[in-house]
Design a protein around this motif. Structure first.
Motif, PDB file in Angstrom:
ATOM      1  N   LYS A  89       0.809  -1.222   0.000  1.00  0.00           N
ATOM      2  CA  LYS A  89       0.000   0.000   0.000  1.00  0.00           C
ATOM      3  C   LYS A  89       0.843   1.274   0.000  1.00  0.00           C
ATOM      4  O   LYS A  89       0.393   2.313  -0.473  1.00  0.00           O
ATOM      5  CB  LYS A  89      -0.901   0.031   1.234  1.00  0.00           C
ATOM      6  CG  LYS A  89      -1.868  -1.132   1.333  1.00  0.00           C
ATOM      7  CD  LYS A  89      -2.946  -0.986   0.309  1.00  0.00           C
ATOM      8  CE  LYS A  89      -4.081  -1.960   0.571  1.00  0.00           C
ATOM      9  NZ  LYS A  89      -5.136  -1.816  -0.429  1.00  0.00           N
ATOM     10  N   ALA A  90       2.040   1.209   0.603  1.00  0.00           N
ATOM     11  CA  ALA A  90       2.887   2.397   0.732  1.00  0.00           C
ATOM     12  C   ALA A  90       4.324   1.947   0.954  1.00  0.00           C
ATOM     13  O   ALA A  90       4.571   0.818   1.382  1.00  0.00           O
ATOM     14  CB  ALA A  90       2.407   3.264   1.901  1.00  0.00           C
ATOM     15  N   PRO A  91       5.277   2.828   0.655  1.00  0.00           N
ATOM     16  CA  PRO A  91       6.682   2.461   0.842  1.00  0.00           C
ATOM     17  C   PRO A  91       7.082   2.421   2.316  1.00  0.00           C
ATOM     18  O   PRO A  91       6.473   3.063   3.167  1.00  0.00           O
ATOM     19  CB  PRO A  91       7.440   3.566   0.108  1.00  0.00           C
ATOM     20  CG  PRO A  91       6.512   4.740   0.126  1.00  0.00           C
ATOM     21  CD  PRO A  91       5.119   4.166   0.088  1.00  0.00           C
ATOM     22  N   THR A  92       8.122   1.652   2.577  1.00  0.00           N
ATOM     23  CA  THR A  92       8.766   1.600   3.888  1.00  0.00           C
ATOM     24  C   THR A  92      10.217   2.001   3.691  1.00  0.00           C
ATOM     25  O   THR A  92      10.857   1.569   2.726  1.00  0.00           O
ATOM     26  CB  THR A  92       8.675   0.188   4.492  1.00  0.00           C
ATOM     27  OG1 THR A  92       7.297  -0.169   4.617  1.00  0.00           O
ATOM     28  CG2 THR A  92       9.331   0.122   5.862  1.00  0.00           C
ATOM     29  N   PHE A  93      10.732   2.803   4.601  1.00  0.00           N
ATOM     30  CA  PHE A  93      12.090   3.335   4.483  1.00  0.00           C
ATOM     31  C   PHE A  93      12.938   2.925   5.677  1.00  0.00           C
ATOM     32  O   PHE A  93      12.411   2.604   6.752  1.00  0.00           O
ATOM     33  CB  PHE A  93      12.045   4.869   4.407  1.00  0.00           C
ATOM     34  CG  PHE A  93      11.282   5.390   3.234  1.00  0.00           C
ATOM     35  CD1 PHE A  93      11.888   5.534   2.003  1.00  0.00           C
ATOM     36  CD2 PHE A  93       9.936   5.728   3.359  1.00  0.00           C
ATOM     37  CE1 PHE A  93      11.194   6.016   0.904  1.00  0.00           C
ATOM     38  CE2 PHE A  93       9.226   6.211   2.272  1.00  0.00           C
ATOM     39  CZ  PHE A  93       9.851   6.348   1.043  1.00  0.00           C
ATOM     40  N   ALA A  94      14.257   2.984   5.489  1.00  0.00           N
ATOM     41  CA  ALA A  94      15.168   2.799   6.623  1.00  0.00           C
ATOM     42  C   ALA A  94      14.780   3.813   7.689  1.00  0.00           C
ATOM     43  O   ALA A  94      14.538   4.980   7.392  1.00  0.00           O
ATOM     44  CB  ALA A  94      16.614   3.003   6.173  1.00  0.00           C
ATOM     45  N   GLY A  95      14.690   3.343   8.921  1.00  0.00           N
ATOM     46  CA  GLY A  95      14.291   4.203  10.029  1.00  0.00           C
ATOM     47  C   GLY A  95      12.824   4.080  10.407  1.00  0.00           C
ATOM     48  O   GLY A  95      12.429   4.509  11.488  1.00  0.00           O
TER      49      GLY A  95
ATOM     50  N   THR B  37       9.560   2.263  11.797  1.00  0.00           N
ATOM     51  CA  THR B  37       9.302   1.209  12.778  1.00  0.00           C
ATOM     52  C   THR B  37       7.954   0.587  12.443  1.00  0.00           C
ATOM     53  O   THR B  37       6.940   1.293  12.377  1.00  0.00           O
ATOM     54  CB  THR B  37       9.291   1.768  14.205  1.00  0.00           C
ATOM     55  OG1 THR B  37      10.581   2.331  14.480  1.00  0.00           O
ATOM     56  CG2 THR B  37       8.987   0.678  15.226  1.00  0.00           C
ATOM     57  N   ILE B  38       7.977  -0.727  12.212  1.00  0.00           N
ATOM     58  CA  ILE B  38       6.757  -1.425  11.812  1.00  0.00           C
ATOM     59  C   ILE B  38       6.243  -2.324  12.931  1.00  0.00           C
ATOM     60  O   ILE B  38       6.998  -2.728  13.815  1.00  0.00           O
ATOM     61  CB  ILE B  38       6.981  -2.274  10.539  1.00  0.00           C
ATOM     62  CG1 ILE B  38       8.046  -3.341  10.775  1.00  0.00           C
ATOM     63  CG2 ILE B  38       7.324  -1.378   9.353  1.00  0.00           C
ATOM     64  CD1 ILE B  38       8.126  -4.415   9.716  1.00  0.00           C
ATOM     65  N   HIS B  39       4.973  -2.609  12.891  1.00  0.00           N
ATOM     66  CA  HIS B  39       4.353  -3.646  13.709  1.00  0.00           C
ATOM     67  C   HIS B  39       3.257  -4.272  12.849  1.00  0.00           C
ATOM     68  O   HIS B  39       2.937  -3.759  11.776  1.00  0.00           O
ATOM     69  CB  HIS B  39       3.807  -3.091  15.034  1.00  0.00           C
ATOM     70  CG  HIS B  39       2.604  -2.222  14.875  1.00  0.00           C
ATOM     71  ND1 HIS B  39       2.693  -0.866  14.608  1.00  0.00           N
ATOM     72  CD2 HIS B  39       1.283  -2.499  14.930  1.00  0.00           C
ATOM     73  CE1 HIS B  39       1.482  -0.358  14.515  1.00  0.00           C
ATOM     74  NE2 HIS B  39       0.595  -1.330  14.702  1.00  0.00           N
ATOM     75  N   VAL B  40       2.688  -5.387  13.311  1.00  0.00           N
ATOM     76  CA  VAL B  40       1.648  -6.081  12.556  1.00  0.00           C
ATOM     77  C   VAL B  40       0.371  -6.101  13.383  1.00  0.00           C
ATOM     78  O   VAL B  40       0.391  -6.461  14.561  1.00  0.00           O
ATOM     79  CB  VAL B  40       2.047  -7.538  12.219  1.00  0.00           C
ATOM     80  CG1 VAL B  40       1.012  -8.185  11.291  1.00  0.00           C
ATOM     81  CG2 VAL B  40       3.432  -7.594  11.600  1.00  0.00           C
ATOM     82  N   GLU B  41      -0.728  -5.700  12.762  1.00  0.00           N
ATOM     83  CA  GLU B  41      -2.048  -5.803  13.373  1.00  0.00           C
ATOM     84  C   GLU B  41      -2.802  -6.902  12.636  1.00  0.00           C
ATOM     85  O   GLU B  41      -2.903  -6.868  11.408  1.00  0.00           O
ATOM     86  CB  GLU B  41      -2.791  -4.471  13.293  1.00  0.00           C
ATOM     87  CG  GLU B  41      -2.092  -3.393  14.087  1.00  0.00           C
ATOM     88  CD  GLU B  41      -2.822  -2.069  14.089  1.00  0.00           C
ATOM     89  OE1 GLU B  41      -3.970  -1.983  13.595  1.00  0.00           O
ATOM     90  OE2 GLU B  41      -2.228  -1.096  14.602  1.00  0.00           O
ATOM     91  N   CYS B  42      -3.306  -7.877  13.388  1.00  0.00           N
ATOM     92  CA  CYS B  42      -3.931  -9.061  12.803  1.00  0.00           C
ATOM     93  C   CYS B  42      -5.378  -9.184  13.241  1.00  0.00           C
ATOM     94  O   CYS B  42      -5.714  -8.882  14.383  1.00  0.00           O
ATOM     95  CB  CYS B  42      -3.204 -10.330  13.252  1.00  0.00           C
ATOM     96  SG  CYS B  42      -1.472 -10.362  12.823  1.00  0.00           S
TER      97      CYS B  42
ATOM     98  N   ARG C  68       3.710   5.935  12.026  1.00  0.00           N
ATOM     99  CA  ARG C  68       2.670   6.957  11.873  1.00  0.00           C
ATOM    100  C   ARG C  68       1.270   6.343  11.782  1.00  0.00           C
ATOM    101  O   ARG C  68       0.296   7.043  11.562  1.00  0.00           O
ATOM    102  CB  ARG C  68       2.964   7.808  10.633  1.00  0.00           C
ATOM    103  CG  ARG C  68       4.220   8.667  10.770  1.00  0.00           C
ATOM    104  CD  ARG C  68       4.532   9.444   9.501  1.00  0.00           C
ATOM    105  NE  ARG C  68       4.813   8.592   8.361  1.00  0.00           N
ATOM    106  CZ  ARG C  68       5.968   7.974   8.127  1.00  0.00           C
ATOM    107  NH1 ARG C  68       6.967   8.109   8.969  1.00  0.00           N
ATOM    108  NH2 ARG C  68       6.137   7.224   7.050  1.00  0.00           N
ATOM    109  N   GLY C  69       1.207   5.000  11.916  1.00  0.00           N
ATOM    110  CA  GLY C  69      -0.081   4.316  11.824  1.00  0.00           C
ATOM    111  C   GLY C  69      -0.532   4.054  10.403  1.00  0.00           C
ATOM    112  O   GLY C  69      -1.653   3.582  10.181  1.00  0.00           O
ATOM    113  N   GLU C  70       0.324   4.351   9.428  1.00  0.00           N
ATOM    114  CA  GLU C  70      -0.015   4.131   8.017  1.00  0.00           C
ATOM    115  C   GLU C  70       0.154   2.654   7.677  1.00  0.00           C
ATOM    116  O   GLU C  70       1.152   2.037   8.047  1.00  0.00           O
ATOM    117  CB  GLU C  70       0.912   4.962   7.119  1.00  0.00           C
ATOM    118  CG  GLU C  70       0.824   6.448   7.373  1.00  0.00           C
ATOM    119  CD  GLU C  70       2.011   7.216   6.797  1.00  0.00           C
ATOM    120  OE1 GLU C  70       1.840   8.436   6.612  1.00  0.00           O
ATOM    121  OE2 GLU C  70       3.079   6.632   6.550  1.00  0.00           O
TER     122      GLU C  70
END
Length: 163
Positions: free
Chosen positions: A95-101, A103-108, A134-136
Motif C-alpha cells: 500500500k505504501a513504501p517503507t524506508f530505513a528508520g 518502525t513497523i508492527h503487525v495488526e492481525c 505513523r499508523g499508516e
C-alpha cells in the motif's frame, strides 16, 4: 516445566479476534543484508543518489519482501512459534513504501478458523496489516496457515523427551 515464548494453538483462535505485535525498526543494515542475500540488486535498493534524483519514491527504500519477512518474524515471536505447521497461501498488497528508520508492527484479525480434515490441527487465516510508526498501513496480506491443535499432554506440547 512450562515452555514460554510459544505460539497459539488452533483452539486459541476465534474469528474476529484481533491482536498486534511489538514493533521493530527497519535499519540500513537490514536493507543491505537482505538485498545482498537475495540478489535484489535493483537500483531502487542499492543507489541512494538514483532514488533521490530519478525515482518517484526518493529515500532509502526497503524492499516489500523484506518488510513482509520482518513482519513474519514478529509473528513468529508472538503467535506462531512451535505451533505453526504450514504456510499454505496468501494474498499480498503493498500500500505504501517503507524506508530505513521506519518502525513497523503487525495488526492481525482472524478471518477464518476451522478444523482441518484430519489430525489435531486447524486452518487459520488472518488479515495482517503492517503499519509504520505513523499508523499508516504499508502492506496488507492474508496468510492461511495450518496450526497444531492443543496437545493431550500439556507438559509435553511437542512430544519432546524429558530428561
Amino acid at each position: 516445566m512450562r515452555t514460554v515464548g510459544l505460539g497459539l494453538w488452533f483452539e486459541d483462535y476465534a474469528v474476529g479476534d484481533r491482536f498486534r505485535t511489538i514493533g521493530r525498526t527497519v535499519t540500513e543494515t537490514d536493507i543491505v543484508n537482505f538485498v545482498n542475500c537475495t540478489g535484489m540488486t535493483e537500483v531502487l535498493f542499492t543507489n541512494v543518489e538514483y532514488a533521490n534524483r530519478v525515482s518517484a519514491i526518493p529515500g532509502r527504500l526497503a524492499p516489500g519482501a523484506l518488510v513482509y519477512a520482518l513482519a513474519e518474524g514478529l509473528l513468529m515471536q508472538s503467535v506462531v512459534q512451535g505451533t505453526g505447521m504450514a504456510f499454505l497461501h496468501m494474498d499480498f498488497d503493498v500500500k505504501a513504501p517503507t524506508f530505513a528508520g521506519d518502525t513497523i508492527h503487525v495488526e492481525c484479525e482472524v478471518t477464518e478458523a476451522r478444523p482441518a480434515a484430519k489430525g489435531a490441527r486447524g486452518l487459520v487465516r488472518t488479515r495482517n496489516e503492517i503499519r509504520n510508526q505513523r499508523g499508516e498501513t504499508v502492506i496488507v496480506y492474508t496468510p492461511l496457515r495450518m496450526v497444531k491443535g492443543r496437545p493431550a499432554d500439556p507438559d509435553r506440547p511437542f512430544g519432546e523427551m524429558t530428561a
